[in-house]
Design an enzyme around this catalytic site. Structure first.
Site, short mmCIF file in Angstrom:
data_model
loop_
_atom_site.label_atom_id
_atom_site.label_comp_id
_atom_site.label_asym_id
_atom_site.label_seq_id
_atom_site.Cartn_x
_atom_site.Cartn_y
_atom_site.Cartn_z
CG HIS A 14 -1.89 1.15 1.24
ND1 HIS A 14 -3.23 0.95 1.46
CD2 HIS A 14 -1.74 2.47 1.04
CE1 HIS A 14 -3.87 2.11 1.40
NE2 HIS A 14 -2.98 3.05 1.15
CG HIS A 16 -0.80 7.19 -0.99
ND1 HIS A 16 -2.00 7.36 -1.64
CD2 HIS A 16 -1.07 6.48 0.14
CE1 HIS A 16 -2.97 6.80 -0.92
NE2 HIS A 16 -2.43 6.25 0.16
CG LEU A 17 5.00 5.65 -5.79
CD1 LEU A 17 5.37 4.92 -7.08
CD2 LEU A 17 6.27 6.01 -5.02
NE ARG A 18 0.74 12.12 -2.14
CZ ARG A 18 -0.27 11.62 -1.46
NH1 ARG A 18 -1.21 10.91 -2.04
NH2 ARG A 18 -0.36 11.84 -0.17
CG ASN A 42 -4.98 8.70 -3.37
OD1 ASN A 42 -3.93 8.19 -3.73
ND2 ASN A 42 -5.12 9.29 -2.20
CE LYS A 102 -7.94 2.25 -0.71
NZ LYS A 102 -6.79 3.05 -0.33
CG HIS A 139 -10.08 4.70 3.26
ND1 HIS A 139 -8.88 5.34 3.42
CD2 HIS A 139 -10.87 5.16 4.27
CE1 HIS A 139 -8.93 6.15 4.48
NE2 HIS A 139 -10.14 6.06 5.01
CG HIS A 177 -5.14 2.31 5.74
ND1 HIS A 177 -6.49 2.31 6.01
CD2 HIS A 177 -5.00 2.98 4.57
CE1 HIS A 177 -7.12 2.96 5.06
NE2 HIS A 177 -6.24 3.35 4.17
CG LEU A 222 -8.03 10.65 7.59
CD1 LEU A 222 -8.79 11.40 6.50
CD2 LEU A 222 -8.93 10.43 8.82
CG ASP A 250 -1.79 4.80 3.91
OD1 ASP A 250 -1.81 5.20 2.73
OD2 ASP A 250 -2.62 5.16 4.76
CG HIS A 254 0.02 15.31 2.16
ND1 HIS A 254 -0.95 15.60 1.25
CD2 HIS A 254 -0.35 14.13 2.72
CE1 HIS A 254 -1.88 14.66 1.24
NE2 HIS A 254 -1.54 13.75 2.12
CB ALA A 266 -5.21 12.63 6.21
O1 DOR Z 1 -3.48 9.44 5.68
C1 DOR Z 1 -3.84 9.16 4.55
N1 DOR Z 1 -3.27 9.73 3.46
N2 DOR Z 1 -4.85 8.32 4.40
C2 DOR Z 1 -5.39 8.08 3.20
O2 DOR Z 1 -6.32 7.32 3.13
C3 DOR Z 1 -4.90 8.79 1.98
C4 DOR Z 1 -3.53 9.26 2.15
C5 DOR Z 1 -3.11 10.26 1.10
O3 DOR Z 1 -3.32 10.01 -0.10
O4 DOR Z 1 -2.56 11.29 1.47
ZN ZN Z 2 -3.45 5.05 1.48
#
Ligand code: DOR
Ligand code: ZN
Length: 347
Positions: A14, A16-18, A42, A102, A139, A177, A222, A250, A254, A266
């Site tokens: 799990h 997130h690479l952006r 996302n 997802k 989620h 998560h 989150l 996860d 940011h 989050a």
């Molecule tokens: O903390 C989180 N950040 N929870 C998520 O479900 C999404 C993620 C994000 O993409 O920043």
């Molecule tokens: Zn996530």
């Protein structure tokens, strides 16, 4: 005292690479530790088609530094919407590059506004996923504003997940998560088709970390951190050797400006030290012998992918986490910024 850990190279189930410049900054952190990662869809706009997933995958591969090329495989996912056609699920299966779909309940988290408003709208897509054996990644939080934010996972199990497993008993589901004892118990009692990922921040921190000496936006994620009793349940599940609990960071970067804000985003960034931090948790629990299966075997087995063959080594050597890391045109603050981590992966 154990001072070396050798384990089969792990995978991150799990992540997130952006995209773009931001992705180029964070991707090497993951690729130097993990062989594969399940890439969250996302983005803005979200990855809703196989074509978009293929293009995103190509951008990820192109962003790998030369030294890591050929050594990291992004496992792509689709973002489920109210309108995902069953035909797209079939294309996903045939693509060989999309490994899961997802489910973000609309409004639950970062970039979830295009998510699912009512799970019943997805029944035809879920039906096809059940037939084709494509995992649904969940989620697991309700978005009902009348439900306390700390209870949203528990209520999701009752209102959505339990009924879903009854309606689609053959659907393979990863409860992502997990943060509560309730989720641990649900997964343990569920069929072989239901598994869960556990992040390292939910293993390391309880909700006091959000408020220690003042409000701590870099500990906000989150699902939100929970009470100590829930953290203990997560540690028990991850270190138990149970095959349906596995590693998923996860890691969610940011920019500082997004986190240190009147309405902060989050997400906790852990990719810079992920396997080392998991090692800390397992060592503290007296369960270093269970780390390899959790990090390197259970996820691959659940996804019906081969286990990795090469190995990595961690040594007991304390190092200092940078205060900040470059992230696109800004910076991000990694977990443990300016503090020490006691295991170090050998390069
Ligand atoms: O903390 C989180 N950040 N929870 C998520 O479900 C999404 C993620 C994000 O993409 O920043
Ligand atoms: Zn996530």
């Amino acid at each position: 005292m154990q001072t070396t850990i050798m384990l089969t190279r792990p995978d991150d189930w799990h992540l997130h690479l952006r995209d773009g410049k931001q992705m180029r900054n964070v991707l090497p952190d993951t690729a130097r530790q993990f062989s594969r990662a399940i890439i969250m869809p996302n983005l803005r706009p979200p990855i809703v088609t196989v074509e978009m997933a293929a293009a995103y995958r190509a951008r990820i591969l192109a962003a790998l530094p030369v030294s890591l090329q050929g050594q990291f495989e992004p496992l792509m996912t689709l973002y489920l919407t109210d309108d995902t056609p069953p035909a797209e699920i079939k294309r996903a299966k045939e693509s060989g590059i999309v490994h899961a779909v997802k489910l973000y309940p609309a409004g639950a988290t970062t970039h979830s506004d295009a998510g699912v408003t009512d799970i019943a709208r997805c029944f035809s897509a879920l039906d096809r996923m059940e037939q084709l054996g494509i995992p649904l990644l969940v989620h697991g939080e309700v978005t009902d504003s009348m439900v306390d934010v700390f209870d949203r996972e528990k209520v999701f199990i009752e209102r959505v997940l339990q009924p879903l497993t009854q309606r689609f008993p053959g659907l393979r589901i990863v409860f992502e998560h997990i943060t509560t004892r309730d989720a641990v118990e649900f997964v343990r009692a569920a069929s072989e088709n239901i598994a869960a990922t556990v992040t390292v921040h939910h293993l390391l921190l309880n909700r006091n970390a959000l408020f220690s000496g003042g409000i701590r936006p870099h500990h906000y994620c989150l699902p939100v951190l929970k009470r100590e009793t829930h953290r203990q349940a997560l540690i028990e599940s991850a270190t138990s050797g149970h095959s349906r609990f596995f590693l998923g960071t996860d890691s969610a970067p940011h920019p500082v400006s997004g986190k240190e804000s009147a309405c902060g985003c989050a997400g906790i960034y852990t990719a810079h030290a992920a396997i080392e931090l998991y090692a800390e948790v397992f060592e503290q629990a007296g369960a270093l012998d269970k780390l390899e299966a959790f990090a390197s075997f259970h996820g691959a087995d659940f996804y019906h992918l081969p286990r990795n063959i090469d190995r990595i080594t961690l040594v007991k050597e304390s190092w200092s986490v940078p205060e900040r890391l470059t992230f696109g045109d800004e910076f991000l603050i990694p977990l443990r910024a300016g503090e020490r981590v006691c295991w170090k992966k050998l390069t």
